[in-house]
Design an enzyme around this catalytic site. Structure first.
Site, PDB file in Angstrom:
ATOM      1  N   GLY A 109       0.815  -1.215   0.000  1.00 24.14           N
ATOM      2  CA  GLY A 109       0.000   0.000   0.000  1.00 24.14           C
ATOM      3  C   GLY A 109       0.850   1.267   0.000  1.00 24.14           C
ATOM      4  CD  GLU A 112      -1.308  -1.252  -3.731  1.00 26.23           C
ATOM      5  OE1 GLU A 112      -1.525  -1.261  -2.501  1.00 26.23           O
ATOM      6  OE2 GLU A 112      -1.800  -2.097  -4.501  1.00 26.23           O
TER       7      GLU A 112
HETATM    8  N1  CO8 Z   1       2.230  -3.533   8.935  1.00 29.78           N
HETATM    9  C1  CO8 Z   1       2.375  -3.527  10.285  1.00 29.78           C
HETATM   10  N2  CO8 Z   1       3.571  -3.405  10.898  1.00 29.78           N
HETATM   11  C2  CO8 Z   1       4.663  -3.284  10.107  1.00 29.78           C
HETATM   12  C3  CO8 Z   1       4.582  -3.285   8.696  1.00 29.78           C
HETATM   13  C4  CO8 Z   1       3.279  -3.412   8.111  1.00 29.78           C
HETATM   14  N3  CO8 Z   1       3.076  -3.381   6.772  1.00 29.78           N
HETATM   15  N4  CO8 Z   1       5.813  -3.172   8.183  1.00 29.78           N
HETATM   16  C5  CO8 Z   1       6.656  -3.080   9.236  1.00 29.78           C
HETATM   17  N5  CO8 Z   1       5.967  -3.159  10.401  1.00 29.78           N
HETATM   18  C6  CO8 Z   1       6.485  -3.116  11.778  1.00 29.78           C
HETATM   19  C7  CO8 Z   1       7.134  -4.432  12.160  1.00 29.78           C
HETATM   20  O1  CO8 Z   1       6.154  -5.355  12.542  1.00 29.78           O
HETATM   21  C8  CO8 Z   1       8.052  -3.981  13.271  1.00 29.78           C
HETATM   22  O2  CO8 Z   1       7.274  -3.826  14.439  1.00 29.78           O
HETATM   23  P1  CO8 Z   1       7.799  -4.452  15.843  1.00 29.78           P
HETATM   24  O3  CO8 Z   1       9.082  -3.695  16.120  1.00 29.78           O
HETATM   25  O4  CO8 Z   1       6.694  -4.118  16.789  1.00 29.78           O
HETATM   26  O5  CO8 Z   1       8.024  -5.887  15.602  1.00 29.78           O
HETATM   27  C9  CO8 Z   1       8.491  -2.573  12.831  1.00 29.78           C
HETATM   28  O6  CO8 Z   1       7.520  -2.143  11.865  1.00 29.78           O
HETATM   29  C10 CO8 Z   1       9.859  -2.561  12.168  1.00 29.78           C
HETATM   30  O7  CO8 Z   1       9.827  -3.507  11.112  1.00 29.78           O
HETATM   31  P2  CO8 Z   1      10.965  -4.646  10.943  1.00 29.78           P
HETATM   32  O8  CO8 Z   1      11.501  -5.055  12.270  1.00 29.78           O
HETATM   33  O9  CO8 Z   1      10.387  -5.725  10.088  1.00 29.78           O
HETATM   34  O10 CO8 Z   1      12.080  -3.805  10.180  1.00 29.78           O
HETATM   35  P3  CO8 Z   1      13.140  -4.347   9.108  1.00 29.78           P
HETATM   36  O11 CO8 Z   1      14.057  -3.199   8.844  1.00 29.78           O
HETATM   37  O12 CO8 Z   1      13.727  -5.639   9.507  1.00 29.78           O
HETATM   38  O13 CO8 Z   1      12.263  -4.619   7.758  1.00 29.78           O
HETATM   39  C11 CO8 Z   1      10.585  -4.137   6.091  1.00 29.78           C
HETATM   40  C12 CO8 Z   1      11.599  -3.578   7.126  1.00 29.78           C
HETATM   41  C13 CO8 Z   1      11.329  -4.797   4.933  1.00 29.78           C
HETATM   42  C14 CO8 Z   1       9.783  -2.953   5.583  1.00 29.78           C
HETATM   43  C15 CO8 Z   1       9.676  -5.176   6.794  1.00 29.78           C
HETATM   44  O14 CO8 Z   1       9.124  -4.591   7.965  1.00 29.78           O
HETATM   45  C16 CO8 Z   1       8.541  -5.672   5.946  1.00 29.78           C
HETATM   46  O15 CO8 Z   1       8.729  -6.533   5.108  1.00 29.78           O
HETATM   47  N6  CO8 Z   1       7.312  -5.133   6.173  1.00 29.78           N
HETATM   48  C17 CO8 Z   1       6.114  -5.614   5.516  1.00 29.78           C
HETATM   49  C18 CO8 Z   1       6.055  -5.174   4.077  1.00 29.78           C
HETATM   50  C19 CO8 Z   1       4.798  -5.711   3.434  1.00 29.78           C
HETATM   51  O16 CO8 Z   1       4.575  -6.891   3.327  1.00 29.78           O
HETATM   52  N7  CO8 Z   1       3.943  -4.778   2.956  1.00 29.78           N
HETATM   53  C20 CO8 Z   1       2.696  -5.123   2.316  1.00 29.78           C
HETATM   54  C21 CO8 Z   1       1.578  -5.099   3.299  1.00 29.78           C
HETATM   55  S1  CO8 Z   1       0.044  -5.633   2.596  1.00 29.78           S
HETATM   56  C22 CO8 Z   1      -0.527  -4.291   1.738  1.00 29.78           C
HETATM   57  O17 CO8 Z   1       0.069  -3.267   1.747  1.00 29.78           O
HETATM   58  C23 CO8 Z   1      -1.813  -4.477   1.007  1.00 29.78           C
HETATM   59  C24 CO8 Z   1      -2.156  -3.227   0.246  1.00 29.78           C
HETATM   60  C25 CO8 Z   1      -3.629  -3.041   0.142  1.00 29.78           C
HETATM   61  C26 CO8 Z   1      -3.986  -1.628  -0.186  1.00 29.78           C
HETATM   62  C27 CO8 Z   1      -3.508  -0.644   0.845  1.00 29.78           C
HETATM   63  C28 CO8 Z   1      -4.077   0.709   0.671  1.00 29.78           C
HETATM   64  C29 CO8 Z   1      -3.522   1.700   1.581  1.00 29.78           C
END
Ligand code: CO8
Length: 258
Positions: A109, A112
């Site tokens: 997102g 997007e």
């Molecule tokens: N949602 C919720 N929490 C998140 C998200 C997310 N998308 N991304 C990161 N966080 C949180 C982690 O859970 C973590 O929290 P905590 O410290 O409490 O565990 C904190 O942010 C830091 O993240 P990381 O420890 O994972 O940090 P890294 O540097 O190791 O990694 C990344 C960074 C690569 C960004 C990794 O966090 C990641 O892969 N995130 C998810 C990315 C993803 O899959 N995005 C797609 C989500 S689905 C989606 O977007 C559907 C779209 C639909 C339309 C949306 C319209 C607005």
């Protein structure tokens, strides 16, 4: 209005909206999306604001929709609520130019949302991706549609099927972003660009948005007709007279949005 998940600042004629959920890489939860739509609508309605810049942090523009919030939802929940439909419509209805200034992750997102802006300026550390496939879902707000129009089928399929990230230089080559700047200079560059846009007549910036956005919706002949009619319509404005007179008199135009 004060926001919990955003910082909003207006300087001169530019409104800077900064996504601010550092604890979750600016993941787009319901509260943030609702506040973002409100902030954009307020900027759109403001007499002072002439251009909007949307940005995140140095680490993340936004790492996607909030996975924690979505994880327990059922088909019935998301379908009944038509999840993200209102956000899409409210952002698409903004008539002032919106520039995305993207540093760090713009995923799912987040990618997007950046693509919903009028164009993207990327920091050299920006990473774009549609990694929804790793979560057992697909893109939900343009990652299979807008991204394909930006970068073509091959790269869009690659990104959506593998979930790989696209670095800033590839994103520029592929046409996803308009320019890449050093991360430290991102906000300065985006503000300069926004100030430049803010100097134009708002009638013409709105017309540009309408015309360019029609190019996604219409067959070429219809799009060309729409563009030509908008071009003709500009001759009804004082700003057209001023713009052309200023050129002939070798001076800066003073547009009045009339
Ligand atoms: N949602 C919720 N929490 C998140 C998200 C997310 N998308 N991304 C990161 N966080 C949180 C982690 O859970 C973590 O929290 P905590 O410290 O409490 O565990 C904190 O942010 C830091 O993240 P990381 O420890 O994972 O940090 P890294 O540097 O190791 O990694 C990344 C960074 C690569 C960004 C990794 O966090 C990641 O892969 N995130 C998810 C990315 C993803 O899959 N995005 C797609 C989500 S689905 C989606 O977007 C559907 C779209 C639909 C339309 C949306 C319209 C607005």
């Amino acid at each position: 209005m004060a926001f919990e998940t955003l910082n909003v600042e207006v300087q001169d004629h530019v409104c800077l909206i900064k996504l601010n959920r550092p604890e979750a890489m600016n993941a787009l939860n319901t509260a943030l999306l609702s506040e973002l739509c409100t902030a954009l609508e307020e900027a759109d309605a403001s007499d002072k604001v002439r251009c909007i810049v949307l940005t995140g942090s140095e680490k993340a523009f936004a790492a996607g929709a909030d996975i924690k919030e979505m994880s327990e939802q059922s088909f019935v929940d998301v379908y009944s609520a038509d999840l993200f439909a209102k956000t899409n419509d409210r952002i698409a209805a903004i008539r002032k130019p919106v520039v995305a200034a993207v540093a760090g992750y713009a995923l799912g997102g987040g990618c997007e949302l950046a693509m919903m802006c009028d164009f993207i300026i990327a920091a050299d550390n920006a990473k774009f991706g549609q990694p929804e496939i790793n979560l057992g879902v697909i893109a939900g707000m343009g990652g299979s549609q807008r991204l394909t129009r930006f970068v073509g089928k091959s790269k869009a399929m690659d990104m959506n099927l593998t979930g790989r990230f696209m670095e800033a230089d590839e994103a520029e080559r592929a046409g996803l972003v308009s320019r890449v700047v050093p991360a430290k200079k991102l906000l300065e560059e985006a503000s300069t660009v926004a100030e430049k846009i803010a100097e134009k007549s708002q009638l013409t910036t709105m017309a540009v948005k309408e015309a360019v956005n029609r190019s996604y919706e219409l067959p070429l002949a219809e799009g060309m007709l729409f563009e030509r009619r908008m071009f003709h319509a500009m001759f009804a404005t004082e700003d057209q007279k001023e713009g052309m007179a200023a050129f002939l008199e070798k001076r800066e135009a003073q547009f009045r949005d009339k």
